[in-house]
Write an enzyme that holds these catalytic residues in place. Structure first.
Site, PDB file in Angstrom:
ATOM      1  CD  GLU A 136      -2.545  -1.645   0.000  1.00  0.00           C
ATOM      2  OE1 GLU A 136      -2.790  -0.776  -0.873  1.00  0.00           O
ATOM      3  OE2 GLU A 136      -2.810  -2.854  -0.171  1.00  0.00           O
TER       4      GLU A 136
ATOM      5  CE1 TYR B 255      -4.621  -6.996  -7.897  1.00  0.00           C
ATOM      6  CE2 TYR B 255      -3.005  -6.354  -6.257  1.00  0.00           C
ATOM      7  CZ  TYR B 255      -4.300  -6.307  -6.747  1.00  0.00           C
ATOM      8  OH  TYR B 255      -5.253  -5.580  -6.083  1.00  0.00           O
TER       9      TYR B 255
HETATM   10  N1  BES Z   1      -5.951  -1.344  -4.556  1.00  0.00           N
HETATM   11  C1  BES Z   1      -5.951  -2.672  -4.081  1.00  0.00           C
HETATM   12  C2  BES Z   1      -7.306  -3.139  -3.622  1.00  0.00           C
HETATM   13  C3  BES Z   1      -8.372  -3.074  -4.695  1.00  0.00           C
HETATM   14  C4  BES Z   1      -8.139  -3.590  -5.946  1.00  0.00           C
HETATM   15  C5  BES Z   1      -9.596  -2.522  -4.416  1.00  0.00           C
HETATM   16  C6  BES Z   1      -9.133  -3.520  -6.912  1.00  0.00           C
HETATM   17  C7  BES Z   1     -10.576  -2.461  -5.376  1.00  0.00           C
HETATM   18  C8  BES Z   1     -10.351  -2.953  -6.637  1.00  0.00           C
HETATM   19  C9  BES Z   1      -4.942  -2.865  -2.941  1.00  0.00           C
HETATM   20  O1  BES Z   1      -3.772  -2.138  -3.112  1.00  0.00           O
HETATM   21  C10 BES Z   1      -4.520  -4.294  -2.932  1.00  0.00           C
HETATM   22  O2  BES Z   1      -4.011  -4.735  -3.921  1.00  0.00           O
HETATM   23  N2  BES Z   1      -4.702  -4.989  -1.825  1.00  0.00           N
HETATM   24  C11 BES Z   1      -4.254  -6.356  -1.672  1.00  0.00           C
HETATM   25  C12 BES Z   1      -2.882  -6.344  -1.028  1.00  0.00           C
HETATM   26  C13 BES Z   1      -1.955  -7.414  -1.488  1.00  0.00           C
HETATM   27  C14 BES Z   1      -1.795  -7.549  -2.965  1.00  0.00           C
HETATM   28  C15 BES Z   1      -0.590  -7.218  -0.841  1.00  0.00           C
HETATM   29  C16 BES Z   1      -5.246  -7.095  -0.786  1.00  0.00           C
HETATM   30  O3  BES Z   1      -6.229  -6.512  -0.370  1.00  0.00           O
HETATM   31  O4  BES Z   1      -5.075  -8.253  -0.516  1.00  0.00           O
HETATM   32 ZN    ZN Z   2      -2.623  -2.830  -4.762  1.00  0.00          ZN
END
Ligand code: BES
Ligand code: ZN
Length: 632
Positions: free
Chosen positions: A321, A410
């Site tokens: 984050e 990702y």
């Molecule tokens: N921005 C994302 C969460 C998100 C993605 C919200 C798409 C809505 C739509 C956040 O940065 C994220 O990727 N969170 C991951 C963290 C992990 C990859 C380390 C999570 O929530 O697991």
């Molecule tokens: Zn993210």
């Protein structure tokens, strides 16, 4: 509406509007492109919000926000209408202001409702009136907001609420131009019940106000999906001079321990890719219903309490984050089709932060874990209705952006960057990335814009050929991909295979080994190596020795309970149910529900449906709707 047009904003919008026009646009190193966004009704190529002033009254009694959204806008000449995005909002009235204190009623119309996009709110403009004021209230159907009773908080004393905007949910709590292609500054005056603290993705208080009133400023330009608020019984714990955590009082100590490395992470990130440009970096720990591990709301990451594992084993979520403060928040994907520009860069950057602090072996282990997660997703996508979803550049017109927000953006995204790094060498790649963030800071960018920049500033000067096409526009994982390896993880997979083959590893390699003797990633590799049809007796034996079902680490528990459903190890159904009722983080529950749905035993689906009916009030809309779609 759905056609893509690329207009270079070299003729920057003239203001009908407030104050200053930036006439130096031509001197900018890179020009900002405007790309039509298939997920927004707004006409930002003609008129766009520069600054948003919010007045919000947060009413817990009837779970409603009463709001006024005052949009200070800039427009090209002769624009007649401004179009905003709304979803499930009650619009009471719209007025126009002239900036000298005069406010007059405006004509407006609301278009037909689309289940995904919501509705266009079209406002007729008047010459000389610089500001559009929308008076509104949220409704029961507002998707961004989670209203929680006190019983779902850790102290159980006060109710809690928070919002989640990404990808296209902000329009369900604020009427605005909800496209990542537009950036705005904002300020807010917020009223909440006395005794509660309210925090936003902006400047924040560190103490409870006596009258429940708070003021916020976000002076850096951000896209609409990053506007967020959380209200509850919160206390502030500083961790360094520019960072700290907000949490319920009972979690403050645990936060201070878990996130102690945060100041180091900020330093590491700045050393890599340049100065942190958002002043402060704080975290707020929300209740368990929060649908993500973390959300990169600027200045204030929203985090799920499952990240507080007690042993700092999930801090890579925070590195992630934090990394978004550059990739995503400084340079933002122009549309959700370019989502990998946000997440692929962030996973790459997260790994570099982890390497700087915890060393190359830890970083490589984390990459192996990611690689293990990418493979099944690629297989699943290949067999799905949308095999094209494994390209980095997505085509999400008329689809929910959420549907394609998976490991491809990702992990394939991060491996793309890793592979470039290997080819050009780390030093050159880092210089390039640092310049990239400097050139595109506070701008939105498309995949095509990035590719042009990559060619111009990295490949050409270094006389390199690199096949970007196969990564961006073709499905699957290119052969060129650098595959990570870890001996330690391979050993753990091997142990699971031996156990399945009938060897008693608890009398040999794992004799006397406790769960805490190995890392979370090692146990994940161990669990992932079991076949779905493993004899449930073997899993019971594993639980006897290692007690994964009560491990307290929710990532381990989630994968373990998924395997338990797949293999018919039904003794742990009570623990699985406890997990599903407590945790709302989508990634930690989705796999379990999916396993129930895919199970040969029809009782599993029935069981999952009944558990979901009990649990669903503990979930945010984002998780609830995903699980509902799986089960019903
Ligand atoms: N921005 C994302 C969460 C998100 C993605 C919200 C798409 C809505 C739509 C956040 O940065 C994220 O990727 N969170 C991951 C963290 C992990 C990859 C380390 C999570 O929530 O697991
Ligand atoms: Zn993210």
């Amino acid at each position: 509406m759905y056609k893509y047009i690329i207009i270079i904003l070299s003729l920057s919008l003239n203001l009908i509007a407030c104050g200053t026009v930036n006439s130096d646009k031509k001197e900018a190193i890179v020009q900002e492109e405007f790309i039509e966004d298939p997920h927004s009704y707004s006409n930002i190529s003609e008129i766009r919000t520069e600054h948003l002033d919010l007045e919000l009254d947060v009413n817990f009694d009837n779970k409603t926000i009463y709001g006024v959204a005052r949009h200070k806008m800039s427009a090209s000449p002769n624009v007649q209408k401004a179009v905003f995005d709304i979803k499930a909002l009650d619009i009471q009235k719209v007025t126009l202001s002239d900036g000298k204190g005069k406010e007059v009623p405006a004509n407006f119309s609301i278009g037909p409702e689309d289940e995904l996009m919501g509705q266009p709110l079209t406002v007729d403009l008047k010459k000389g009136y610089r500001q559009v004021n929308i008076y509104y209230q949220t409704t029961e159907l507002t998707e961004a907001i989670d209203w929680l009773p006190a019983s779902l908080t850790s102290s159980g004393k006060f109710p809690f609420m928070y919002t989640q905007g990404q990808a296209i949910l902000t329009r369900s709590w604020i009427p605005l131009q909800d496209s990542p292609g537009n950036r705005i500054t904002y300020s807010a005056d917020v009223k909440v019940p006395e005794g509660l603290m309210a925090v936003m993705s902006a400047s924040n208080p560190t103490a409870v106000s006596a009258d429940g009133r708070y003021h916020y400023d976000m002076k850096q330009r951000i896209p609409a999906y990053l506007i967020a608020i959380a209200v509850g019984e919160l206390v502030y714990t500083p961790l360094g001079n520019n960072c700290g955590t907000y949490s319920e009082p009972s979690l403050a100590k645990a936060c201070a321990y878990e996130f102690a490395d945060l100041p180091k992470m900020i330093t590491a990130a700045e050393e890599l890719y340049g100065e942190y440009l958002w002043d402060r970096y704080d975290l707020v720990v929300l209740p368990y219903s929060f649908p993500f591990g973390g959300m990169e709301n600027p200045r204030l990451t929203f985090a799920n309490p499952t990240v507080i594992a007690g042993d700092r084993s999930s801090v890579s979520v925070i590195a992630h984050e934090l990394a978004h403060s550059w990739s995503g928040n400084l340079v933002t994907n122009a549309t959700w089709n370019d989502f990998w520009l946000n997440e692929g860069f962030t996973v790459y950057f997260e790994n570099r932060i982890m390497e700087k602090i915890y060393g190359p072996e830890v970083a490589e282990i984390l990459r192996v874990i990611e690689y293990q997660e990418l493979q099944p997703t690629l297989d699943y996508i290949e067999e799905s209705d949308h095999p094209e979803d494994s390209r980095l550049k997505l085509q999400l017109e008329k689809r929910n952006p959420d549907d394609a927000m998976n490991e491809v953006a990702y992990i394939k995204g991060a491996f793309f960057l890793r592979t470039i790094e290997e080819k050009v060498g780390r030093a050159k790649f880092d210089t390039f990335l640092k310049q990239y963030f400097a050139d595109y800071k506070f701008k939105s960018l498309s995949t095509e814009g990035f590719l042009a920049y990559l060619n111009e500033h990295l490949f050409k000067p270094n006389k390199l050929t690199f096949d970007t096409e196969e990564w961006i526009y073709r499905p699957g994982l290119p052969e060129a991909c650098i595959i990570p390896h870890s001996k330690r993880l391979e050993q753990m997979s091997f142990l699971a295979e031996q156990l399945q083959a009938g060897e008693d590893i608890f009398d040999t390699e794992l004799k006397g080994v406790k769960r805490t003797d190995r890392t979370v990633q090692e146990w994940q590799s161990f669990i992932r190596a079991f076949k779905e049809d493993v004899d449930p007796k073997i899993l019971a034996l594993v639980d006897d020795h290692l007690d994964f079902s009560h491990s307290g680490n929710r990532s381990i528990m989630s994968e373990w309970f998924t395997l338990a459903i797949q293999s018919g190890y039904s003794e742990v159904k009570p623990e699985t149910k406890e997990h599903l009722i407590k945790i709302g983080r989508r990634w930690l529950i989705e796999g379990i529900y999916r396993a129930c749905k895919d199970s040969d035993n029809p009782d599993d689906l029935k069981w999952a449906q009944s558990v979901f009916n009990e649990a669903k009030d503990h979930y945010h809309f984002v998780s609830r709707s995903t699980i509902e779609e799986i089960l019903f």
